[in-house]
Design a protein around this motif. Structure first.
Motif, PDB file in Angstrom:
ATOM      1  N   GLU A  78       0.821  -1.210   0.000  1.00  0.00           N
ATOM      2  CA  GLU A  78       0.000   0.000   0.000  1.00  0.00           C
ATOM      3  C   GLU A  78       0.857   1.263   0.000  1.00  0.00           C
ATOM      4  OE1 GLU A  78      -3.282   0.096  -0.257  1.00  0.00           O
ATOM      5  OE2 GLU A  78      -3.492  -2.076  -0.214  1.00  0.00           O
ATOM      6  N   GLU A  79       2.061   1.197  -0.535  1.00  0.00           N
ATOM      7  CA  GLU A  79       2.981   2.322  -0.485  1.00  0.00           C
ATOM      8  C   GLU A  79       2.392   3.582  -1.106  1.00  0.00           C
ATOM      9  OE1 GLU A  79       3.920  -0.579  -2.109  1.00  0.00           O
ATOM     10  OE2 GLU A  79       5.095  -1.490  -0.504  1.00  0.00           O
ATOM     11  N   ASP A  80       1.606   3.436  -2.174  1.00  0.00           N
ATOM     12  CA  ASP A  80       1.075   4.595  -2.882  1.00  0.00           C
ATOM     13  C   ASP A  80      -0.085   5.257  -2.153  1.00  0.00           C
ATOM     14  OD1 ASP A  80       2.932   4.091  -4.862  1.00  0.00           O
ATOM     15  OD2 ASP A  80       1.537   2.884  -6.060  1.00  0.00           O
ATOM     16  N   ARG A  81      -0.821   4.488  -1.351  1.00  0.00           N
ATOM     17  CA  ARG A  81      -2.036   5.037  -0.733  1.00  0.00           C
ATOM     18  C   ARG A  81      -1.953   5.234   0.771  1.00  0.00           C
ATOM     19  NH1 ARG A  81      -6.601   1.179  -3.086  1.00  0.00           N
ATOM     20  NH2 ARG A  81      -5.210  -0.360  -2.211  1.00  0.00           N
ATOM     21  N   ILE A  82      -0.967   4.675   1.427  1.00  0.00           N
ATOM     22  CA  ILE A  82      -0.944   4.675   2.890  1.00  0.00           C
ATOM     23  C   ILE A  82      -0.800   6.071   3.484  1.00  0.00           C
ATOM     24  CG2 ILE A  82       1.541   4.255   3.156  1.00  0.00           C
ATOM     25  CD1 ILE A  82      -1.041   2.491   5.271  1.00  0.00           C
ATOM     26  N   GLU A  83      -0.010   6.926   2.884  1.00  0.00           N
ATOM     27  CA  GLU A  83       0.208   8.262   3.449  1.00  0.00           C
ATOM     28  C   GLU A  83      -1.077   9.089   3.440  1.00  0.00           C
ATOM     29  OE1 GLU A  83       3.161  12.092   2.993  1.00  0.00           O
ATOM     30  OE2 GLU A  83       3.562  10.302   1.808  1.00  0.00           O
ATOM     31  N   VAL A  84      -1.799   9.077   2.326  1.00  0.00           N
ATOM     32  CA  VAL A  84      -3.063   9.816   2.245  1.00  0.00           C
ATOM     33  C   VAL A  84      -4.081   9.240   3.225  1.00  0.00           C
ATOM     34  CG1 VAL A  84      -5.007  10.412   0.736  1.00  0.00           C
ATOM     35  CG2 VAL A  84      -2.660  10.506  -0.133  1.00  0.00           C
ATOM     36  N   MET A  85      -4.171   7.921   3.261  1.00  0.00           N
ATOM     37  CA  MET A  85      -5.118   7.274   4.165  1.00  0.00           C
ATOM     38  C   MET A  85      -4.805   7.606   5.623  1.00  0.00           C
ATOM     39  SD  MET A  85      -5.879   4.644   6.472  1.00  0.00           S
ATOM     40  CE  MET A  85      -4.298   3.888   6.496  1.00  0.00           C
ATOM     41  N   MET A  86      -3.524   7.565   6.002  1.00  0.00           N
ATOM     42  CA  MET A  86      -3.155   7.871   7.387  1.00  0.00           C
ATOM     43  C   MET A  86      -3.428   9.333   7.729  1.00  0.00           C
ATOM     44  SD  MET A  86      -2.366   5.181   8.988  1.00  0.00           S
ATOM     45  CE  MET A  86      -1.691   5.895  10.458  1.00  0.00           C
ATOM     46  N   ASP A  87      -3.154  10.245   6.794  1.00  0.00           N
ATOM     47  CA  ASP A  87      -3.455  11.664   7.037  1.00  0.00           C
ATOM     48  C   ASP A  87      -4.943  11.876   7.262  1.00  0.00           C
ATOM     49  OD1 ASP A  87      -0.799  12.350   6.803  1.00  0.00           O
ATOM     50  OD2 ASP A  87      -0.954  12.987   4.700  1.00  0.00           O
ATOM     51  N   GLU A  88      -5.772  11.273   6.416  1.00  0.00           N
ATOM     52  CA  GLU A  88      -7.225  11.415   6.562  1.00  0.00           C
ATOM     53  C   GLU A  88      -7.721  10.765   7.856  1.00  0.00           C
ATOM     54  OE1 GLU A  88      -8.940   9.778   3.031  1.00  0.00           O
ATOM     55  OE2 GLU A  88      -8.264  11.460   1.780  1.00  0.00           O
ATOM     56  N   THR A  89      -7.175   9.609   8.161  1.00  0.00           N
ATOM     57  CA  THR A  89      -7.584   8.899   9.374  1.00  0.00           C
ATOM     58  C   THR A  89      -7.207   9.695  10.621  1.00  0.00           C
ATOM     59  OG1 THR A  89      -7.338   6.779   8.262  1.00  0.00           O
ATOM     60  CG2 THR A  89      -7.368   6.744  10.661  1.00  0.00           C
ATOM     61  N   MET A  90      -5.983  10.199  10.672  1.00  0.00           N
ATOM     62  CA  MET A  90      -5.546  10.971  11.841  1.00  0.00           C
ATOM     63  C   MET A  90      -6.346  12.262  11.981  1.00  0.00           C
ATOM     64  SD  MET A  90      -3.541   9.055  13.404  1.00  0.00           S
ATOM     65  CE  MET A  90      -3.115  10.222  14.678  1.00  0.00           C
ATOM     66  N   LYS A  91      -6.647  12.918  10.872  1.00  0.00           N
ATOM     67  CA  LYS A  91      -7.458  14.138  10.924  1.00  0.00           C
ATOM     68  C   LYS A  91      -8.830  13.830  11.516  1.00  0.00           C
ATOM     69  CE  LYS A  91      -7.078  16.777   7.427  1.00  0.00           C
ATOM     70  NZ  LYS A  91      -7.168  17.345   6.065  1.00  0.00           N
ATOM     71  N   TYR A  92      -9.424  12.723  11.092  1.00  0.00           N
ATOM     72  CA  TYR A  92     -10.720  12.320  11.617  1.00  0.00           C
ATOM     73  C   TYR A  92     -10.631  11.995  13.115  1.00  0.00           C
ATOM     74  CZ  TYR A  92     -14.804   9.505  12.634  1.00  0.00           C
ATOM     75  OH  TYR A  92     -15.930   8.999  13.221  1.00  0.00           O
ATOM     76  N   LEU A  93      -9.664  11.178  13.488  1.00  0.00           N
ATOM     77  CA  LEU A  93      -9.548  10.773  14.895  1.00  0.00           C
ATOM     78  C   LEU A  93      -9.258  11.961  15.804  1.00  0.00           C
ATOM     79  CD1 LEU A  93      -7.588   7.421  14.517  1.00  0.00           C
ATOM     80  CD2 LEU A  93      -9.984   7.709  15.175  1.00  0.00           C
ATOM     81  N   GLU A  94      -8.428  12.874  15.367  1.00  0.00           N
ATOM     82  CA  GLU A  94      -8.106  14.045  16.189  1.00  0.00           C
ATOM     83  C   GLU A  94      -9.302  14.974  16.367  1.00  0.00           C
ATOM     84  OE1 GLU A  94      -4.690  15.479  14.097  1.00  0.00           O
ATOM     85  OE2 GLU A  94      -3.351  14.028  15.077  1.00  0.00           O
ATOM     86  N   SER A  95     -10.283  14.879  15.477  1.00  0.00           N
ATOM     87  CA  SER A  95     -11.482  15.712  15.621  1.00  0.00           C
ATOM     88  C   SER A  95     -12.495  15.114  16.594  1.00  0.00           C
ATOM     89  CB  SER A  95     -12.143  15.916  14.254  1.00  0.00           C
ATOM     90  OG  SER A  95     -12.760  14.712  13.811  1.00  0.00           O
ATOM     91  N   LYS A  96     -12.268  13.898  17.024  1.00  0.00           N
ATOM     92  CA  LYS A  96     -13.182  13.219  17.929  1.00  0.00           C
ATOM     93  C   LYS A  96     -12.726  13.372  19.371  1.00  0.00           C
ATOM     94  CE  LYS A  96     -15.624  12.027  14.567  1.00  0.00           C
ATOM     95  NZ  LYS A  96     -16.809  12.807  14.318  1.00  0.00           N
ATOM     96  N   SER A  97     -13.653  13.142  20.289  1.00  0.00           N
ATOM     97  CA  SER A  97     -13.333  13.326  21.714  1.00  0.00           C
ATOM     98  C   SER A  97     -13.098  12.014  22.442  1.00  0.00           C
ATOM     99  CB  SER A  97     -14.455  14.099  22.388  1.00  0.00           C
ATOM    100  OG  SER A  97     -15.660  13.363  22.302  1.00  0.00           O
ATOM    101  N   PHE A  98     -12.900  10.927  21.730  1.00  0.00           N
ATOM    102  CA  PHE A  98     -12.640   9.651  22.399  1.00  0.00           C
ATOM    103  C   PHE A  98     -11.171   9.270  22.258  1.00  0.00           C
ATOM    104  CE2 PHE A  98     -14.462   8.612  18.215  1.00  0.00           C
ATOM    105  CZ  PHE A  98     -13.420   7.899  17.654  1.00  0.00           C
ATOM    106  N   SER A  99     -10.729   8.362  23.114  1.00  0.00           N
ATOM    107  CA  SER A  99      -9.332   7.921  23.100  1.00  0.00           C
ATOM    108  C   SER A  99      -9.136   6.847  22.051  1.00  0.00           C
ATOM    109  CB  SER A  99      -8.937   7.407  24.475  1.00  0.00           C
ATOM    110  OG  SER A  99      -9.772   6.325  24.851  1.00  0.00           O
ATOM    111  N   TYR A 100      -7.944   6.821  21.468  1.00  0.00           N
ATOM    112  CA  TYR A 100      -7.637   5.869  20.420  1.00  0.00           C
ATOM    113  C   TYR A 100      -6.138   5.596  20.400  1.00  0.00           C
ATOM    114  CZ  TYR A 100      -6.219  10.065  17.925  1.00  0.00           C
ATOM    115  OH  TYR A 100      -5.614  11.229  17.583  1.00  0.00           O
ATOM    116  N   GLU A 101      -5.805   4.537  19.667  1.00  0.00           N
ATOM    117  CA  GLU A 101      -4.391   4.231  19.418  1.00  0.00           C
ATOM    118  C   GLU A 101      -4.274   3.687  18.028  1.00  0.00           C
ATOM    119  OE1 GLU A 101      -2.809   1.086  21.853  1.00  0.00           O
ATOM    120  OE2 GLU A 101      -4.481  -0.230  21.443  1.00  0.00           O
TER     121      GLU A 101
END
Length: 101
Positions: A78-101
């Motif tokens: 997934e070398e071509d898509r992982i960076e975009v996916m991780m950026d979108e995922t982290m942006k989403y998770l950081e906007s939420k008020s629950f704990s995650y890892e």
């Protein structure tokens, strides 16, 4: 005749049922033991915490959860898509008020 057949049938049934019941009892032992009403302070299993340099206790089923979400991302080829996916995922998770890892 009929009495002997009934006895043999009962013995055969018991010979099949006994291992099945034992297997169920053995398979459910960890679950049954986890509900023995012992407090988390009496829990004796520990692990080595390398970041703190000390031992920590494994949590009990009765402890409050420390995280709401654990996210596992399979990333084989997934070398071509992982960076975009991780950026979108982290942006989403950081906007939420629950704990995650």
């Amino acid at each position: 005749g009929g009495t002997m057949a009934a006895v043999l049938y009962a013995l055969g049934f018991a010979a099949v049922l006994a291992p099945v019941l034992y297997g169920l009892w053995w398979f459910t032992t960890p679950v049954r033991e986890s509900f023995t009403n012992r407090s988390a302070t009496s829990y004796t299993h520990v692990y080595a915490d390398p970041s703190a340099g000390e031992e920590g206790k494994f949590p009990s089923l009765f402890d409050e959860a420390s995280l709401r979400l654990s996210l596992v991302v399979p990333a084989y080829n997934e070398e071509d898509r992982i960076e975009v996916m991780m950026d979108e995922t982290m942006k989403y998770l950081e906007s939420k008020s629950f704990s995650y890892e």
